[in-house]
Write a protein that holds these residues in place. Structure first.
Motif, PDB file in Angstrom:
ATOM      1  N   ASP A  26       0.834  -1.212   0.000  1.00 51.99           N
ATOM      2  CA  ASP A  26       0.000   0.000   0.000  1.00 51.99           C
ATOM      3  C   ASP A  26       0.865   1.258   0.000  1.00 51.99           C
ATOM      4  OD1 ASP A  26      -2.324  -1.446  -0.083  1.00 51.99           O
ATOM      5  OD2 ASP A  26      -2.703  -1.330   2.086  1.00 51.99           O
ATOM      6  N   SER A  27       2.022   1.218   0.646  1.00 44.80           N
ATOM      7  CA  SER A  27       2.890   2.403   0.669  1.00 44.80           C
ATOM      8  C   SER A  27       3.435   2.697  -0.741  1.00 44.80           C
ATOM      9  CB  SER A  27       4.023   2.259   1.682  1.00 44.80           C
ATOM     10  OG  SER A  27       4.890   1.229   1.311  1.00 44.80           O
ATOM     11  N   CYS A  28       3.772   1.649  -1.522  1.00 47.63           N
ATOM     12  CA  CYS A  28       4.232   1.878  -2.905  1.00 47.63           C
ATOM     13  C   CYS A  28       3.092   2.437  -3.756  1.00 47.63           C
ATOM     14  CB  CYS A  28       4.766   0.585  -3.516  1.00 47.63           C
ATOM     15  SG  CYS A  28       6.470   0.240  -3.032  1.00 47.63           S
ATOM     16  N   ALA A  32       3.335   5.991  -5.529  1.00 49.13           N
ATOM     17  CA  ALA A  32       3.115   6.131  -6.972  1.00 49.13           C
ATOM     18  C   ALA A  32       2.049   7.191  -7.244  1.00 49.13           C
ATOM     19  CB  ALA A  32       2.715   4.790  -7.577  1.00 49.13           C
ATOM     20  N   TYR A  33       0.983   7.198  -6.437  1.00 52.02           N
ATOM     21  CA  TYR A  33      -0.069   8.189  -6.576  1.00 52.02           C
ATOM     22  C   TYR A  33       0.500   9.598  -6.361  1.00 52.02           C
ATOM     23  CZ  TYR A  33      -4.207  10.929  -5.382  1.00 52.02           C
ATOM     24  OH  TYR A  33      -5.171  11.911  -5.321  1.00 52.02           O
ATOM     25  N   ARG A  34       1.283   9.771  -5.316  1.00 53.61           N
ATOM     26  CA  ARG A  34       1.902  11.083  -5.032  1.00 53.61           C
ATOM     27  C   ARG A  34       2.860  11.497  -6.159  1.00 53.61           C
ATOM     28  NH1 ARG A  34       2.808   9.405   1.017  1.00 53.61           N
ATOM     29  NH2 ARG A  34       0.833  10.095   1.897  1.00 53.61           N
ATOM     30  N   ARG A  36       2.563  10.686  -9.297  1.00 51.21           N
ATOM     31  CA  ARG A  36       1.735  11.139 -10.421  1.00 51.21           C
ATOM     32  C   ARG A  36       1.213  12.549 -10.178  1.00 51.21           C
ATOM     33  NH1 ARG A  36      -0.211   5.873  -9.938  1.00 51.21           N
ATOM     34  NH2 ARG A  36      -2.180   6.592  -9.033  1.00 51.21           N
ATOM     35  N   LEU A  37       0.791  12.839  -8.955  1.00 53.27           N
ATOM     36  CA  LEU A  37       0.330  14.196  -8.619  1.00 53.27           C
ATOM     37  C   LEU A  37       1.466  15.211  -8.780  1.00 53.27           C
ATOM     38  CD1 LEU A  37      -1.910  13.740  -5.441  1.00 53.27           C
ATOM     39  CD2 LEU A  37      -2.635  14.179  -7.793  1.00 53.27           C
ATOM     40  N   ASP A  38       2.655  14.859  -8.289  1.00 54.98           N
ATOM     41  CA  ASP A  38       3.816  15.745  -8.408  1.00 54.98           C
ATOM     42  C   ASP A  38       4.154  16.010  -9.871  1.00 54.98           C
ATOM     43  OD1 ASP A  38       3.980  15.884  -5.668  1.00 54.98           O
ATOM     44  OD2 ASP A  38       5.707  14.510  -5.498  1.00 54.98           O
ATOM     45  N   GLU A  39       4.090  14.959 -10.699  1.00 56.36           N
ATOM     46  CA  GLU A  39       4.391  15.112 -12.128  1.00 56.36           C
ATOM     47  C   GLU A  39       3.357  16.007 -12.803  1.00 56.36           C
ATOM     48  OE1 GLU A  39       6.167  14.886 -15.846  1.00 56.36           O
ATOM     49  OE2 GLU A  39       6.946  14.564 -13.830  1.00 56.36           O
ATOM     50  N   ALA A  40       2.083  15.846 -12.458  1.00 57.76           N
ATOM     51  CA  ALA A  40       1.031  16.694 -13.025  1.00 57.76           C
ATOM     52  C   ALA A  40       1.244  18.157 -12.614  1.00 57.76           C
ATOM     53  CB  ALA A  40      -0.341  16.202 -12.591  1.00 57.76           C
ATOM     54  N   ALA A  41       1.624  18.365 -11.344  1.00 56.45           N
ATOM     55  CA  ALA A  41       1.883  19.727 -10.860  1.00 56.45           C
ATOM     56  C   ALA A  41       3.096  20.318 -11.567  1.00 56.45           C
ATOM     57  CB  ALA A  41       2.083  19.724  -9.350  1.00 56.45           C
ATOM     58  N   ARG A  42       4.138  19.491 -11.757  1.00 55.22           N
ATOM     59  CA  ARG A  42       5.345  19.964 -12.456  1.00 55.22           C
ATOM     60  C   ARG A  42       5.020  20.355 -13.898  1.00 55.22           C
ATOM     61  NH1 ARG A  42       8.590  18.959 -16.037  1.00 55.22           N
ATOM     62  NH2 ARG A  42       7.745  16.945 -16.612  1.00 55.22           N
ATOM     63  N   GLN A  43       4.208  19.545 -14.572  1.00 57.77           N
ATOM     64  CA  GLN A  43       3.824  19.863 -15.949  1.00 57.77           C
ATOM     65  C   GLN A  43       2.979  21.130 -16.014  1.00 57.77           C
ATOM     66  OE1 GLN A  43       1.988  16.397 -17.680  1.00 57.77           O
ATOM     67  NE2 GLN A  43       3.933  15.283 -17.828  1.00 57.77           N
ATOM     68  N   ALA A  44       2.068  21.300 -15.060  1.00 56.38           N
ATOM     69  CA  ALA A  44       1.240  22.508 -15.018  1.00 56.38           C
ATOM     70  C   ALA A  44       2.110  23.741 -14.782  1.00 56.38           C
ATOM     71  CB  ALA A  44       0.173  22.391 -13.935  1.00 56.38           C
TER      72      ALA A  44
END
Length: 178
Positions: A26-28, A32-34, A36-44
């Motif tokens: 569950d921690s992985c 992974a979810y975090r 993906r969020l970080d990558e979306a924020a970086r792209q934005a």
């Protein structure tokens, strides 16, 4: 099968009768979810940065004219470095140089048209503009040549508007009628 969290080297346990798991824990899955969020924020943020850069370069073009892309990039980089006064000085120097060249080209075009107007006899003319000032071009080719070299751009424009434009309009009108 390897865990889908990119930083995890573990293998995923395969359990029969269940949908295949993507993560070893569950921690992985949460990491992974975090990610993906970080990558979306970086792209934005990258898109926002690119838009700010585009707007800043558009401002430079509006302020100093349609300059070469390398010149705009140089001014942009200097401005980003905090050299606002330097950017303004360079920008206005470029504008002044461009205007000087444009005026020189206009002056040459008007002088040529005026010399053609005087051919073949280069008679004397008195020019009275709308501002009620008068000036004289004496007769002779040398006098006309001297006038076109020394007259102000405004005087050259006045002669063009009073004498040459009406002739050009009449020639254009005749050409359309033919």
């Amino acid at each position: 099968m390897k865990c889908q969290y990119s930083l995890c080297p573990n293998e995923v346990e395969i359990q029969s009768g269940h949908r295949p798991r993507k993560y070893c824990s569950d921690s992985c899955k949460q990491n992974a979810y975090r990610a993906r969020l970080d990558e979306a924020a970086r792209q934005a943020e990258e898109l926002a940065r690119q838009e700010r850069e585009r707007q800043a370069k558009a401002f430079l073009r509006q302020e100093y004219g349609d300059l070469l892309p390398d010149t705009i990039e140089l001014l942009y980089q200097l401005r980003q470095s905090g050299h606002y006064n330097l950017v303004q000085s360079i920008g206005w120097a470029i504008v002044a140089e461009r205007e000087r060249v444009t005026h020189a080209q206009e002056r040459a075009r008007l002088a040529h048209a005026i010399m053609n107007l005087g051919e073949p006899d280069y008679h004397s003319i008195i020019v009275a503009d709308a501002g009620h000032s008068e000036f004289v071009i004496l007769g002779g080719r040398d006098a006309w040549q001297g006038f076109t070299e020394k007259a102000s751009l405004e005087h050259l424009r006045t002669i063009y508007e009073l004498y040459i434009e009406p002739i050009e309009r009449n020639q254009l009108k005749r050409a359309k009628q033919s």
